[in-house]
Design an enzyme around this catalytic site. Structure first.
Site, PDB file in Angstrom:
ATOM      1  N   TYR A  57       0.967  -4.999  12.037  1.00  0.00           N
ATOM      2  CA  TYR A  57       1.662  -4.499  10.847  1.00  0.00           C
ATOM      3  C   TYR A  57       2.899  -3.660  11.193  1.00  0.00           C
ATOM      4  O   TYR A  57       3.771  -3.458  10.363  1.00  0.00           O
ATOM      5  CB  TYR A  57       0.749  -3.611   9.976  1.00  0.00           C
ATOM      6  N   HIS A 117      -9.188  -9.211  14.115  1.00  0.00           N
ATOM      7  CA  HIS A 117      -8.320  -9.377  12.947  1.00  0.00           C
ATOM      8  C   HIS A 117      -8.200 -10.839  12.503  1.00  0.00           C
ATOM      9  O   HIS A 117      -7.766 -11.683  13.282  1.00  0.00           O
ATOM     10  CB  HIS A 117      -6.921  -8.853  13.333  1.00  0.00           C
TER      11      HIS A 117
HETATM   12  N1  LIG Z   1      -7.168 -10.270   7.391  1.00  0.00           N
HETATM   13  C1  LIG Z   1      -6.879  -8.991   7.313  1.00  0.00           C
HETATM   14  O1  LIG Z   1      -7.304  -8.239   8.149  1.00  0.00           O
HETATM   15  C2  LIG Z   1      -6.063  -8.457   6.182  1.00  0.00           C
HETATM   16  C3  LIG Z   1      -5.317  -9.309   5.392  1.00  0.00           C
HETATM   17  C4  LIG Z   1      -4.644  -8.769   4.321  1.00  0.00           C
HETATM   18  C5  LIG Z   1      -4.720  -7.411   4.052  1.00  0.00           C
HETATM   19  N2  LIG Z   1      -5.441  -6.593   4.868  1.00  0.00           N
HETATM   20  C6  LIG Z   1      -5.534  -5.137   4.614  1.00  0.00           C
HETATM   21  O2  LIG Z   1      -5.853  -4.983   3.253  1.00  0.00           O
HETATM   22  C7  LIG Z   1      -4.889  -4.104   2.673  1.00  0.00           C
HETATM   23  C8  LIG Z   1      -4.781  -4.395   1.202  1.00  0.00           C
HETATM   24  O3  LIG Z   1      -4.137  -5.651   0.973  1.00  0.00           O
HETATM   25  P1  LIG Z   1      -2.771  -5.679   0.197  1.00  0.00           P
HETATM   26  O4  LIG Z   1      -1.814  -4.767   0.890  1.00  0.00           O
HETATM   27  O5  LIG Z   1      -2.390  -7.067  -0.055  1.00  0.00           O
HETATM   28  O6  LIG Z   1      -3.191  -4.871  -1.100  1.00  0.00           O
HETATM   29  P2  LIG Z   1      -3.454  -5.015  -2.621  1.00  0.00           P
HETATM   30  O7  LIG Z   1      -3.747  -3.627  -2.965  1.00  0.00           O
HETATM   31  O8  LIG Z   1      -4.445  -6.063  -2.983  1.00  0.00           O
HETATM   32  O9  LIG Z   1      -2.053  -5.510  -3.247  1.00  0.00           O
HETATM   33  C9  LIG Z   1      -0.882  -4.899  -2.920  1.00  0.00           C
HETATM   34  C10 LIG Z   1       0.263  -5.489  -3.732  1.00  0.00           C
HETATM   35  O10 LIG Z   1       0.151  -5.083  -5.081  1.00  0.00           O
HETATM   36  C11 LIG Z   1       1.314  -4.329  -5.451  1.00  0.00           C
HETATM   37  N3  LIG Z   1       0.873  -3.178  -6.228  1.00  0.00           N
HETATM   38  C12 LIG Z   1       0.024  -2.196  -5.822  1.00  0.00           C
HETATM   39  N4  LIG Z   1      -0.145  -1.298  -6.803  1.00  0.00           N
HETATM   40  C13 LIG Z   1       0.616  -1.704  -7.846  1.00  0.00           C
HETATM   41  C14 LIG Z   1       0.836  -1.185  -9.148  1.00  0.00           C
HETATM   42  N5  LIG Z   1       0.227  -0.063  -9.571  1.00  0.00           N
HETATM   43  N6  LIG Z   1       1.681  -1.865  -9.980  1.00  0.00           N
HETATM   44  C15 LIG Z   1       2.263  -3.008  -9.548  1.00  0.00           C
HETATM   45  N7  LIG Z   1       2.103  -3.550  -8.333  1.00  0.00           N
HETATM   46  C16 LIG Z   1       1.263  -2.903  -7.483  1.00  0.00           C
HETATM   47  C17 LIG Z   1       1.956  -3.868  -4.165  1.00  0.00           C
HETATM   48  O11 LIG Z   1       3.357  -3.748  -4.325  1.00  0.00           O
HETATM   49  P3  LIG Z   1       4.084  -2.286  -4.292  1.00  0.00           P
HETATM   50  O12 LIG Z   1       4.392  -2.011  -2.865  1.00  0.00           O
HETATM   51  O13 LIG Z   1       5.304  -2.527  -5.139  1.00  0.00           O
HETATM   52  O14 LIG Z   1       3.148  -1.287  -4.904  1.00  0.00           O
HETATM   53  C18 LIG Z   1       1.585  -4.979  -3.191  1.00  0.00           C
HETATM   54  O15 LIG Z   1       2.510  -6.026  -3.254  1.00  0.00           O
HETATM   55  C19 LIG Z   1      -3.636  -4.349   3.511  1.00  0.00           C
HETATM   56  O16 LIG Z   1      -2.672  -3.342   3.339  1.00  0.00           O
HETATM   57  C20 LIG Z   1      -4.247  -4.387   4.870  1.00  0.00           C
HETATM   58  O17 LIG Z   1      -4.506  -3.065   5.311  1.00  0.00           O
HETATM   59  C21 LIG Z   1      -6.119  -7.101   5.919  1.00  0.00           C
END
Ligand SMILES: NC(=O)c1ccc[n+]([C@@H]2O[C@H](COP(=O)([O-])OP(=O)(O)OC[C@H]3O[C@@H](n4cnc5c(N)ncnc54)[C@H](OP(=O)(O)O)[C@@H]3O)[C@@H](O)[C@H]2O)c1
Length: 312
Positions: A57, A117
């Site tokens: 990341y 991962h």
């Molecule tokens: N295989 C893996 O290991 C893997 C894969 C994927 C993710 N992950 C982990 O899981 C975490 C969560 O996944 P994710 O980052 O995709 O998170 P998520 O919380 O499911 O979605 C995040 C998205 O939603 C938007 N968002 C969040 N709050 C919002 C709000 N109040 N209003 C409008 N848009 C909003 C964000 O944009 P803004 O920036 O504009 O808020 C971002 O684009 C990652 O950060 C990572 O640490 C792990």
């Protein structure tokens, strides 16, 4: 902030974990490092003590720098890839080098949860055979406290890898995709984690589909075309209108985080964002009441059997 016990680890964690990856990468994907630092600082101020990052990341150093003086109050989860750029398995000694780099960037001498991962089903066996023993030596040395594994939800939407991984009783933590559009972890993953007291981190609560009406509509249209959901039970022009119009729910994003946080077997929900304002709202959502029963029933009737989409 609500806190809970993370599986059987003895770690007491906030119900919201700061996801330092995803499309936003703390804001680094579109903004500056000072934005990312501000998001981590804000998370700390809101009572978040769980931080999930990864070598890939490019955010470990931000977490390490901002939380340097708070290390003992925080839980760090980070990850190593298992394949190199050519698609070959990384040698076990390189996995340990990856751990060392994470320790250095996070400015710490131990990682609370060290994850393999994005492991695909066909990669699991190699990982178990080749990586667990060397990693357990690092546990003995005190450099790792607990081992975890994360799935590649974009491809493995029905949790084939995690189901197999959980048979082994090797991992103390799993990171699993779960959301309103694909709740299949409810049957396949959470009951077994709850029974064995494996810590659960939910990812993809919102991702891209649930933060963008056009994307939601496209995902739902595709599911209807493939007869995975009942076309007649959706409002074609506004399929999620029943959520948006409910007076107890502020937005689809709020509903998406509430949906995950009150699910039986979920320890914490990862929230990925580059916005302090979004983070505050999302913390409120995760900490608020379960969605109204009629909304849960409608979601279950619509998407309860879906396991083919990630919501990205
Ligand atoms: N295989 C893996 O290991 C893997 C894969 C994927 C993710 N992950 C982990 O899981 C975490 C969560 O996944 P994710 O980052 O995709 O998170 P998520 O919380 O499911 O979605 C995040 C998205 O939603 C938007 N968002 C969040 N709050 C919002 C709000 N109040 N209003 C409008 N848009 C909003 C964000 O944009 P803004 O920036 O504009 O808020 C971002 O684009 C990652 O950060 C990572 O640490 C792990």
């Amino acid at each position: 902030m609500e806190y809970t016990n993370f599986g059987n680890t003895g770690l007491r964690v906030s119900r919201v974990g700061l996801g330092c990856g995803g499309h936003s990468r703390l804001g680094l994907s579109s903004g500056s490092e000072s934005v990312a630092r501000g998001v981590v600082k804000h998370a700390l101020d809101l009572g978040i003590n769980f931080y999930d990052t990864a070598r890939i990341y490019g955010t470990e150093h931000v977490v390490g720098d901002v939380l340097f003086g708070e290390r003992q109050h925080c839980v760090f989860s980070t990850k190593t890839l298992v394949l190199d750029r050519e698609g070959d398995f990384i040698a076990p000694d390189k996995i340990i080098s990856s751990l060392e780099k994470s320790l250095s960037r996070l400015r710490t001498d131990y990682i609370d949860i060290f994850n393999l991962h994005g492991v695909r089903p066909k990669e699991l066996e190699f990982c178990l055979q080749n990586y667990i023993e060397p990693l357990l030596k690092e546990v003995d040395k005190g450099k790792i406290r607990y081992l975890g594994v994360t799935e590649l939800f974009e491809e493995d939407t029905s949790h084939i890898m995690l189901e197999k991984a959980l048979e082994q009783e090797v991992f103390d933590s799993v990171m699993v995709g779960f959301n309103m559009l694909n709740p299949s972890a409810r049957k396949k993953i959470f009951p077994i984690c709850s029974e064995r007291k494996v810590g659960t981190q939910v990812m993809f609560a919102v991702r891209r589909a649930l933060s963008d009406y056009d994307r939601i509509n496209k995902v739902i249209d595709n599911l209807a075309e493939q007869n995975e959901i009942d076309k007649d039970s959706i409002d074609q022009g506004n399929p999620m209108g029943f959520i948006a119009e409910n007076r107890d729910i502020g937005s689809i994003v709020e509903a998406a985080y509430r949906f995950c946080s009150r699910e039986f077997g979920v320890d914490l929900v990862l929230v990925g964002t580059g916005s302090k304002d979004h983070l505050s709202k999302n913390v409120d959502a995760v900490n608020s009441a379960a969605l109204p029963t009629e909304i849960c029933e409608r979601l279950d009737a619509l998407f309860g059997e879906v396991s083919s989409v990630s919501g990205d």
